[in-house]
Design a protein around this motif. Structure first.
Motif, PDB file in Angstrom:
ATOM      1  N   THR A 136       0.860  -1.180   0.000  1.00  0.00           N
ATOM      2  CA  THR A 136       0.000   0.000   0.000  1.00  0.00           C
ATOM      3  C   THR A 136       0.905   1.242   0.000  1.00  0.00           C
ATOM      4  O   THR A 136       2.122   1.122   0.214  1.00  0.00           O
ATOM      5  CB  THR A 136      -0.870   0.035   1.274  1.00  0.00           C
ATOM      6  N   ARG A 138       1.107   3.359   2.275  1.00  0.00           N
ATOM      7  CA  ARG A 138       1.692   3.507   3.613  1.00  0.00           C
ATOM      8  C   ARG A 138       2.919   2.597   3.762  1.00  0.00           C
ATOM      9  O   ARG A 138       3.912   2.971   4.367  1.00  0.00           O
ATOM     10  CB  ARG A 138       0.646   3.209   4.687  1.00  0.00           C
ATOM     11  N   GLN A 139       2.853   1.403   3.221  1.00  0.00           N
ATOM     12  CA  GLN A 139       4.028   0.521   3.284  1.00  0.00           C
ATOM     13  C   GLN A 139       5.199   1.132   2.512  1.00  0.00           C
ATOM     14  O   GLN A 139       6.342   1.046   2.941  1.00  0.00           O
ATOM     15  CB  GLN A 139       3.687  -0.866   2.729  1.00  0.00           C
ATOM     16  N   LEU A 141       5.686   4.329   2.020  1.00  0.00           N
ATOM     17  CA  LEU A 141       6.153   5.450   2.836  1.00  0.00           C
ATOM     18  C   LEU A 141       7.110   4.942   3.913  1.00  0.00           C
ATOM     19  O   LEU A 141       8.209   5.479   4.103  1.00  0.00           O
ATOM     20  CB  LEU A 141       4.937   6.140   3.480  1.00  0.00           C
ATOM     21  N   ILE A 142       6.701   3.882   4.616  1.00  0.00           N
ATOM     22  CA  ILE A 142       7.518   3.352   5.715  1.00  0.00           C
ATOM     23  C   ILE A 142       8.828   2.787   5.168  1.00  0.00           C
ATOM     24  O   ILE A 142       9.893   2.962   5.764  1.00  0.00           O
ATOM     25  CB  ILE A 142       6.731   2.291   6.519  1.00  0.00           C
ATOM     26  N   ARG A 170      -8.941  -5.772   2.201  1.00  0.00           N
ATOM     27  CA  ARG A 170      -8.179  -5.307   3.367  1.00  0.00           C
ATOM     28  C   ARG A 170      -9.033  -4.363   4.199  1.00  0.00           C
ATOM     29  O   ARG A 170     -10.045  -3.838   3.711  1.00  0.00           O
ATOM     30  CB  ARG A 170      -6.908  -4.589   2.940  1.00  0.00           C
ATOM     31  N   PHE A 173      -6.465   1.465   6.528  1.00  0.00           N
ATOM     32  CA  PHE A 173      -5.295   1.698   7.385  1.00  0.00           C
ATOM     33  C   PHE A 173      -4.610   0.387   7.790  1.00  0.00           C
ATOM     34  O   PHE A 173      -4.056   0.275   8.880  1.00  0.00           O
ATOM     35  CB  PHE A 173      -5.668   2.524   8.625  1.00  0.00           C
ATOM     36  N   ALA A 174      -4.673  -0.592   6.910  1.00  0.00           N
ATOM     37  CA  ALA A 174      -3.997  -1.874   7.183  1.00  0.00           C
ATOM     38  C   ALA A 174      -3.403  -2.395   5.884  1.00  0.00           C
ATOM     39  O   ALA A 174      -3.845  -2.008   4.800  1.00  0.00           O
ATOM     40  CB  ALA A 174      -4.991  -2.881   7.737  1.00  0.00           C
ATOM     41  N   ASN A 175      -2.412  -3.282   6.009  1.00  0.00           N
ATOM     42  CA  ASN A 175      -1.875  -3.886   4.788  1.00  0.00           C
ATOM     43  C   ASN A 175      -2.760  -5.046   4.328  1.00  0.00           C
ATOM     44  O   ASN A 175      -3.677  -5.449   5.037  1.00  0.00           O
ATOM     45  CB  ASN A 175      -0.406  -4.288   4.969  1.00  0.00           C
ATOM     46  N   ARG A 177      -2.213  -8.159   4.032  1.00  0.00           N
ATOM     47  CA  ARG A 177      -2.034  -9.484   4.633  1.00  0.00           C
ATOM     48  C   ARG A 177      -2.248  -9.469   6.140  1.00  0.00           C
ATOM     49  O   ARG A 177      -1.880 -10.402   6.838  1.00  0.00           O
ATOM     50  CB  ARG A 177      -0.638 -10.019   4.295  1.00  0.00           C
ATOM     51  N   GLU A 178      -2.848  -8.380   6.664  1.00  0.00           N
ATOM     52  CA  GLU A 178      -2.994  -8.274   8.122  1.00  0.00           C
ATOM     53  C   GLU A 178      -3.736  -9.472   8.715  1.00  0.00           C
ATOM     54  O   GLU A 178      -3.301 -10.060   9.703  1.00  0.00           O
ATOM     55  CB  GLU A 178      -3.722  -6.980   8.493  1.00  0.00           C
ATOM     56  N   ARG A 233      -8.880   8.287   1.924  1.00  0.00           N
ATOM     57  CA  ARG A 233      -8.143   9.123   2.880  1.00  0.00           C
ATOM     58  C   ARG A 233      -6.817   8.474   3.262  1.00  0.00           C
ATOM     59  O   ARG A 233      -5.814   9.153   3.453  1.00  0.00           O
ATOM     60  CB  ARG A 233      -8.986   9.349   4.136  1.00  0.00           C
ATOM     61  N   GLU A 237      -3.440  10.383   3.086  1.00  0.00           N
ATOM     62  CA  GLU A 237      -2.672  10.621   4.319  1.00  0.00           C
ATOM     63  C   GLU A 237      -1.250  10.059   4.174  1.00  0.00           C
ATOM     64  O   GLU A 237      -0.293  10.652   4.664  1.00  0.00           O
ATOM     65  CB  GLU A 237      -3.382   9.982   5.525  1.00  0.00           C
TER      66      GLU A 237
ATOM     67  N   TYR B  72      -1.498  -9.260  15.900  1.00  0.00           N
ATOM     68  CA  TYR B  72      -0.751  -8.574  14.843  1.00  0.00           C
ATOM     69  C   TYR B  72      -1.533  -7.371  14.309  1.00  0.00           C
ATOM     70  O   TYR B  72      -2.745  -7.441  14.119  1.00  0.00           O
ATOM     71  CB  TYR B  72      -0.454  -9.545  13.686  1.00  0.00           C
ATOM     72  N   SER B  74      -0.944  -4.249  11.236  1.00  0.00           N
ATOM     73  CA  SER B  74      -0.089  -3.746  10.158  1.00  0.00           C
ATOM     74  C   SER B  74       0.797  -2.610  10.665  1.00  0.00           C
ATOM     75  O   SER B  74       0.375  -1.825  11.520  1.00  0.00           O
ATOM     76  CB  SER B  74      -0.945  -3.172   9.031  1.00  0.00           C
ATOM     77  N   TYR B  75       1.956  -2.519  10.084  1.00  0.00           N
ATOM     78  CA  TYR B  75       2.920  -1.433  10.288  1.00  0.00           C
ATOM     79  C   TYR B  75       3.588  -1.452  11.674  1.00  0.00           C
ATOM     80  O   TYR B  75       4.800  -1.463  11.763  1.00  0.00           O
ATOM     81  CB  TYR B  75       2.295  -0.045  10.025  1.00  0.00           C
ATOM     82  N   ALA B 165      -3.210   9.720  10.597  1.00  0.00           N
ATOM     83  CA  ALA B 165      -3.883   9.432   9.316  1.00  0.00           C
ATOM     84  C   ALA B 165      -5.376   9.197   9.529  1.00  0.00           C
ATOM     85  O   ALA B 165      -6.198   9.510   8.667  1.00  0.00           O
ATOM     86  CB  ALA B 165      -3.245   8.215   8.661  1.00  0.00           C
ATOM     87  N   LYS B 166      -5.727   8.660  10.704  1.00  0.00           N
ATOM     88  CA  LYS B 166      -7.147   8.392  10.988  1.00  0.00           C
ATOM     89  C   LYS B 166      -7.863   9.620  11.544  1.00  0.00           C
ATOM     90  O   LYS B 166      -9.050   9.552  11.839  1.00  0.00           O
ATOM     91  CB  LYS B 166      -7.256   7.245  11.985  1.00  0.00           C
TER      92      LYS B 166
END
Lengths: 357, 374
Positions: A136, A138-139, A141-142, A170, A173-175, A177-178, A233, A237, B72, B74-75, B165-166
């Protein structure tokens, strides 16, 4: 006796899960589509493609495992190899490409990924492909933040997103494979391996089948407006945080909304024999609505600072034949179009910047 | 012929059965060895400390703590699983409950606390965590405790980045770090459970094979190591081979990223180097009962050097000097205070109260000096 039976069952289930996850190269209709007609490396590439592996990595979730092939290479940091004509140095621009499998280059040999094609189009630049399968925004970005923390200093960052942030498959705000990782880690939250993991996994799979709890395809893309908006969003974000990171280092930024088979006027005639496997009901509509929400939110006060950095490439493949391999992945001809669009945009931004200076 | 086939079949079944039984036995052994005994013993010892004398909630708290589970995310890697208890509550976002004096909507200021288990509040009931004590001193502030067990500074940063972000907009962010970032059983730029999660996820990447007979392989590795055929497992030796400076840089880079984010959101930031039993002059007389094994952890031996590196880099490396204005060294805040430590870094509520008061004083002083007052 009972103990022996449990033990044998555990062993049988372990073998089953091990074999179940074997490469799926035997079911790859993409090799036979018109996009690869006369392409000599295609068959060997797809074979290597299905032997590539990932492993868990802190924060980003996963990364490629180093791999040496003829057409597909992954370096020791887990990144797809880009064909550069220049070594990195202070005298040339360092360019980082971020994204998911489309940026990573699913469907292309090393020489024909977007970053490699871009590297071949520009002088005085060294290019790195930080794209990873299913990432994603966000991934990405990280991943960049982690690289910066370890000393990487790109002059340009190009983030190519949209499809993996879409509101299906998904939570927002999660990947992607969460849920899979969460289930696998159940019972192992205190630093141990789960006891009888294979038996438990089998029992869970059995329960899901009998309770009808599986992610059924027809419902999968029925996403409500609120979730779709949250996912829109989420990507914006991530881009805002990416902008803050780039601003702090004086790095130029380009954020791209990527094309896919659900938006614009794509020519999908090459895929017509594949049936619904690649274009499931509802996917195109849901993606189109979510893309509209991204573009609409971009006009919002909080996100309009992204506009000077934004390019909408959703129509980049309109009417171009033999580009798509599935819903979003493209063959090298598609990557060349994207690489050229990026080059043109960077030139324009450079010219504008020079004029301002 | 039939007899031969039958004989081969029976023998094969017995061999497979024996291998499977060994795998089952060994996996049970490795799981149990690492878990309940160690945790249960550690908890009962800590409960007997003078820190908890006369504290009626303590027994109930430690029981609830043993039931606390993570999942678990994410991130960030993991978060608490929601639970309702008498002394320990985790909300639906996986965050430890803070006893706020004011509702979020009515608060004048929003404050986010980041950190590991020391911030989360291992050893303290909900009312006795650092954020809860801080809330009791600031009745117009709404406090969120984003601390989680074993979090590194990077995980705190990522947790806040996701919350922003939220839609979360804190006015003040307090990052309380040091112990978990100290070199111990991990590589820099990877969290403390990377190796564990990676092992479990082998084969579940959609293509890679499961690790077959993992417990048997692990047993053979251990045997080989014990007999001297092998070097120590890669995992435990990893952090020993990395220079301490790499871990100090990791912490400072996480703080830099946090500063970048706070600057972009116009958020006030306080970065704290937390106290622990191996820095300053802590009073550890209450821990005599615990025996020395609780102090042999690599974190304790490396902590003074690690802390010194962090402070030197901040002072001498211009990349990290912008952090100085946000930085507060709390490594000696608990010097000479009795009955605060419950192990090498966790504190009972009395210690948390001292930390919360010090945070409040530090913020007040910095705000006054920014406004030109002495």
């Amino acid at each position: 006796m009972l103990l022996s039976m449990v033990a044998v069952l555990e062993l049988v289930f372990q073998s089953y899960f091990a074999l179940k996850n074997q490469p799926a190269e035997y079911h790859n209709p993409r090799i036979s589509i018109a996009n690869y007609k006369g392409v000599e490396w295609a068959d060997a590439y797809w074979r290597e493609h299905f032997t590539r592996r990932f492993e868990y990595d802190s924060y980003v979730g996963w990364r490629g495992i180093a791999f040496k092939g003829t057409h597909l290479n992954i370096d020791d940091h887990g990144y797809r190899v880009t064909l550069n004509s220049m070594e990195p140095s202070d005298d040339i621009r360092e360019v980082a490409f971020l994204g998911g499998s489309t940026m990573w280059g699913e469907g292309s040999n090393d020489a024909n990924t977007i970053p490699s094609l871009f590297a071949g189009m520009v002088d005085s630049a060294h290019v790195r492909n930080l794209g990873q399968w299913a990432f994603t925004a966000r991934q990405s970005l990280i991943s960049l933040q982690q690289e910066i923390a370890q000393g990487y200093r790109p002059d340009w960052v190009i983030s190519y997103d949209g499809v993996n942030d879409a509101p299906y498959g998904r939570r927002s705000f999660a990947n992607k494979r969460e849920e899979q990782i969460r289930i696998a880690l159940k019972g192992a939250d205190r630093n141990s391996l789960p006891f009888l993991w294979a038996t438990k996994r089998f029992a869970r799979a059995l329960m899901m089948i009998f309770s009808g709890d599986e992610d059924k395809l027809p419902d999968r893309y029925l996403v409500d407006e609120a979730k779709s908006l949250e996912c829109a969003r989420d990507v914006l974000e991530s881009w805002l945080s990416l902008k803050a990171t780039c601003d702090a280092y004086g790095t130029n930024l380009l954020v791209i909304l990527q094309p896919n088979a659900g938006v614009g006027q794509p020519n999908l005639s090459n895929l017509k024999n594949f049936g619904k496997g690649f274009l499931e009901d509802g996917k195109a509509e849901t993606t189109a609505r979510y893309y509209d929400q991204i573009k609409s939110l971009l006009q919002n006060d909080r996100y309009d600072v992204l506009l000077p950095h934004f390019i909408d490439l959703t129509s980049a493949f309109d009417e171009v034949p033999n580009v798509y391999l599935d819903f979003c992945h493209v063959s090298p001809n598609g990557n060349a179009i994207i690489a050229e669009e990026v080059r043109l945009r960077l030139n324009k931004m450079n010219t504008e910047q020079n004029a301002t200076d | 012929m039939k007899k031969t086939v039958k004989l081969i079949g029976i023998n094969l079944f017995i061999i497979v059965g024996l291998v499977a039984l060994t795998e089952l036995f060994l996996s049970a052994y490795f799981n149990l060895k690492d878990q309940s005994h160690k945790e249960g013993r550690s908890q009962s010892i800590r409960l007997a400390l003078p820190n908890y004398e006369g504290e009626k909630w303590a027994s109930q708290y430690w029981n609830e703590y043993a039931e606390h589970r993570l999942e678990y995310h994410s991130y960030v890697g993991w978060k608490g699983i929601p639970r309702n208890g008498k002394q320990l509550n985790i909300d639906n976002q996986g965050l430890r409950k803070t006893s706020n004096q004011v509702a979020e909507k009515e608060a004048i200021e929003e404050v986010a606390f980041l950190g590991g288990s020391t911030m989360w509040g291992t050893g303290a009931n909900d009312e006795g965590t650092i954020p809860s004590f801080y809330a009791s001193l600031n009745d117009s502030s709404y406090i969120k405790n984003l601390g989680q067990l074993a979090y590194l500074a990077q995980q705190g940063f990522l947790a806040l980045q996701c919350e922003i972000a939220k839609g979360y907009r804190p006015d003040l962010v307090i990052s309380y770090e040091g112990v978990n970032n100290t070199p111990s059983g991990r590589t820099p730029f990877g969290h403390s459970r990377e190796h564990q999660i990676r092992s479990i996820m082998v084969g579940a990447d959609g293509a890679r094979k499961e690790e077959f007979l993992w417990a048997t392989k692990r047993f053979l590795q251990t045997l080989s190591s014990l007999l001297g055929f092998d070097e120590k497992p890669d995992f435990t030796s990893r952090s020993n081979n990395e220079p301490i400076e790499a871990f100090a840089i990791e912490l400072l880079e996480s703080w830099l990223a946090l500063k970048t984010m706070c600057d972009a959101n116009e958020t006030e930031l306080l970065l704290i180097l937390q106290p622990n039993a191996s820095v300053g002059k802590p009073d550890l007389s209450n821990l005599e009962k615990l025996g020395m094994e609780h102090f042999r952890d690599a974190m304790l031996t490396k902590s003074p050097e690690f802390y010194a590196q962090v402070k030197t880099l901040m002072k001498e490396n211009e990349r990290y000097s912008p952090l100085i204005v946000h930085f507060a060294d709390f490594s000696e805040v608990l010097d000479g205070v009795p009955n605060v430590y419950i192990d090498y870094c966790h504190l009972s509520p009395r210690g948390n109260e001292v930390i919360a008061k010090k945070i409040d004083d530090t913020i007040t002083q910095r705000r006054l000096s920014r406004n030109g007052q002495p």
